[in-house]
Design an enzyme around this catalytic site. Structure first.
Site, PDB file in Angstrom:
ATOM      1  N   HIS A 182       0.829  -1.215   0.000  1.00  0.00           N
ATOM      2  CA  HIS A 182       0.000   0.000   0.000  1.00  0.00           C
ATOM      3  C   HIS A 182       0.859   1.259   0.000  1.00  0.00           C
ATOM      4  O   HIS A 182       0.368   2.335  -0.319  1.00  0.00           O
ATOM      5  CB  HIS A 182      -0.951  -0.004   1.202  1.00  0.00           C
ATOM      6  CG  HIS A 182      -0.288   0.194   2.519  1.00  0.00           C
ATOM      7  ND1 HIS A 182      -0.006  -0.842   3.367  1.00  0.00           N
ATOM      8  CD2 HIS A 182       0.148   1.306   3.149  1.00  0.00           C
ATOM      9  CE1 HIS A 182       0.569  -0.371   4.460  1.00  0.00           C
ATOM     10  NE2 HIS A 182       0.676   0.932   4.352  1.00  0.00           N
ATOM     11  N   ASP A 213       0.394  -7.633   1.148  1.00  0.00           N
ATOM     12  CA  ASP A 213       0.770  -6.242   1.415  1.00  0.00           C
ATOM     13  C   ASP A 213       2.285  -6.057   1.480  1.00  0.00           C
ATOM     14  O   ASP A 213       2.812  -5.390   2.365  1.00  0.00           O
ATOM     15  CB  ASP A 213       0.118  -5.748   2.714  1.00  0.00           C
ATOM     16  CG  ASP A 213       0.061  -4.221   2.783  1.00  0.00           C
ATOM     17  OD1 ASP A 213       0.479  -3.572   1.808  1.00  0.00           O
ATOM     18  OD2 ASP A 213      -0.368  -3.685   3.815  1.00  0.00           O
ATOM     19  N   SER A 291       4.808   2.002   8.228  1.00  0.00           N
ATOM     20  CA  SER A 291       4.516   0.880   7.330  1.00  0.00           C
ATOM     21  C   SER A 291       5.741   0.512   6.514  1.00  0.00           C
ATOM     22  O   SER A 291       6.415   1.374   5.964  1.00  0.00           O
ATOM     23  CB  SER A 291       3.377   1.244   6.385  1.00  0.00           C
ATOM     24  OG  SER A 291       2.162   1.222   7.043  1.00  0.00           O
TER      25      SER A 291
END
Length: 601
Positions: A182, A213, A291
């Site tokens: 993402h 992901d 992230s």
């Protein structure tokens, strides 16, 4: 999204005369780096959400020292002042001043007293091994800068305004970098910056794994790979194992370290991938921008990638980490296939067999356990051999319990879908089933999931077709999120939601085609209010997909174009007039083409 930045420094430097504190293994700081402007953020109906990307282009100076960790090991250093002994430290038997700390000079306190630092090493041996191993690993952590250009589902012939985001990543072997999928979704440009460097290097995206992901990048510039050691992967941690998450979260520009422990290991819902895979839950707060950052164990080995957090009024400090089995699967899949092929599924919906009467009715013996097949995906290879009401007893020789779990580690059980996710697309698995009180065994070829409403469009622009002002499009989860916002699971039309949650594709190329909107013109008077209604058939022929509809309309030689819509609605247009009016409508709305590029071939 939670915007509290926890920007503690990257290194711990031992003070003279005091025992160096080993970096406290921190719980992975899971956050999804989507900027909150990302329209693909997780729906609010699910408390799991990806953390927003903190947009930043500031330089990244190296921190001088780390902020104190929330939890420390060993005993604190003790201070002894000249004068009467305090209650904290026993008085020395001799009136002579306490021994000088090794390497630590006497310091004058503000009140004039002499203070001597006595290291805690006198009680506990120094633990330099952790300091030496963990700190160098931080140099492999990079900051990821990405420019995104998302598709515009309301106006599918163009894209939205570009925006920037920043996240974290880390260097692995083979001149590659890992980050979250993402973090680079709908990327236009990706740049990387190493710790302590003032240079941003252009990166190339090698593979994007939407389900897990994870994204893999590389940099062509040889300068980027100098004086840096790749991160080494460790094994799956156990419960209560300490972990340290490193990244570049919101709240500052320098590298940040957070700490915690592994609090749960189970099959998790991956928000970005709309799938369920093995995951680690940790007790560290998740901050935007973390992230893609690595989670290290106390030996300096990477045990996961921070990727999402739980935002709920009744929960605090719950973050999630992608564990090494999932990471290794992604890397090996790319190395074997040259691209990301995905995680296979068994292609069934199943029911627990915990009720004794149900087991008896299905012909199961007292020593037999398993789960009942409710439905089978028509597009899955399993549809050729498995049947509804079969009892799945084992997968690859591992027995499945009545609640759908299998033995995992000592004292732990996990959903049997974990066994399926460990396989690769195209591999075979032995499945033993009970059918009519007889045991059958099949070798089944595993494949990826074919959804009627796909969870992602995988970077491709949306397909569309325009005739007489009617804009036909294909329904996907990003489309629903764009039309109805993050609460699309509550606000979208009931029939679309029912198909999203329960419908199965009957063929590999089946799509759900809808009238997205009607561009008002004289020819479509009375049809202006038709919005997001499924096209069931054209001139009596069921619509399989958007390309099928385009072909039928373009080749139609009948007097009228008749579109059968859901809810028994009917749209009728004169063929010649409709096709002639289309060009005028395109000119009015500055639309370059009546059909998207992917449908022209």
């Amino acid at each position: 999204m939670d915007s509290h930045g926890n920007a503690s420094g990257g290194e711990r430097k031992g003070k003279r005369g005091r025992k160096p504190k080993p970096p406290v293994p921190a719980s992975p700081d899971n956050n999804h780096n989507h900027n909150h402007t990302h329209h693909h953020a997780a729906p609010s109906s699910s408390p799991l959400s990806t953390a927003a990307v903190a947009a930043s282009d500031s330089p990244d100076p190296e921190p001088a020292s780390s902020s104190p960790a929330p939890r420390r090991r060993g005993r604190k250093s003790r201070r002894i002042r000249n004068g009467p002994p305090t209650s904290e430290v026993d008085a020395a038997p001799s009136p002579s001043p306490p021994p000088r700390a090794r390497g630590g000079p006497k310091a004058a306190a503000p009140n004039g007293e002499m203070v001597v630092e006595v290291p805690a090493a006198a009680v506990e041996p120094l633990r330099w091994d952790q300091v030496v191993k963990v700190v160098p690993s931080m140099d492999a952590v990079v900051k990821v800068f990405c420019v995104h250009t998302e598709p515009n589902f309301s106006l599918p012939w163009q894209r939205k305004r570009q925006y920037s985001s920043s996240s974290s990543g880390f260097i692995i072997g083979g001149r590659r970098v890992l980050t979250n999928a993402h973090s680079v979704e709908h990327y236009t440009q990706v740049k990387l910056k190493k710790r302590g460097s003032d240079t941003k290097y252009l990166a190339t995206v090698l593979a994007i794994g939407t389900e897990c992901d994870i994204a893999m990048l590389t940099v062509e510039d040889d300068e980027f790979w100098k004086i840096v050691s790749p991160v080494e992967f460790g094994s799956l941690p156990a419960l209560q194992d300490a972990v340290t998450v490193v990244g570049y979260p919101i709240g500052g520009d320098t590298i940040s370290v957070t700490s915690g422990v592994v609090s749960r290991i189970e099959i998790l819902s991956y928000v970005h991938g709309s799938t369920e895979l093995l995951g680690l839950q940790i007790d560290a707060a998740i901050n935007s921008g973390n992230s893609g950052g690595p989670a290290f164990n106390d030996k300096g080995k990477c045990v996961g990638i921070a990727f999402q957090s739980l935002k709920h009024e009744d929960a605090e400090n719950i973050g999630y980490v992608i564990p090494t089995p999932v990471i290794n699967h992604f890397i090996e899949d790319y190395e074997k296939s040259g691209e990301y092929t995905g995680f296979p599924i068994l292609g069934i919906e199943w029911q627990k067999m915990e009720n004794p009467d149900l087991r008896k009715a299905m012909g199961m013996k007292a020593n037999q356990k398993g789960v009942r097949i409710r439905r089978i995906e028509p597009t899955a290879p399993e549809s050729g051999c498995l049947q509804p009401s079969d009892i799945v007893l084992s997968f690859d020789g591992i027995d499945i319990a009545n609640d759908g779990t299998v033995p995992f580690r000592h004292g732990e059980r996990i959903g049997f879908s974990y066994l399926v996710s460990q396989k690769y697309t195209g591999e075979k698995a032995r499945v033993k089933v009970l059918r009519n009180s007889k045991i059958h065994e099949f070798n089944i070829k595993l494949a990826t999931h074919k959804r009627l409403i796909p969870a992602h469009i995988k970077g491709r622009p949306p397909s569309y077709y325009i005739v007489a002002g009617f804009v036909f499009m294909v329904v996907s989860v990003p489309y629903l999120r764009s039309e109805y916002g993050k609460d699309y699971e509550y606000d979208a039309p009931a029939k679309l939601l029912d198909k999203h949650l329960h419908a199965m594709a009957q063929s590999p190329d089946e799509q759900l085609v809808v009238v997205s909107q009607v561009l008002v013109a004289d020819i479509n008077i009375g049809y202006e209010d038709i919005v997001n209604i499924q096209v069931v058939a054209f001139n009596g022929t069921p619509v399989k997909n958007l390309k099928h509809l385009v072909t039928m309309v373009e080749e139609c030689d009948e007097a009228f174009l008749k579109f059968d819509l859901d809810y028994d609605q009917l749209v009728v247009l004169e063929t010649k007039t409709a096709k002639a009016a289309t060009q005028d409508i395109l000119t009015t709305h500055c639309i370059p083409s009546a059909v998207s590029e992917d449908l022209k071939s």
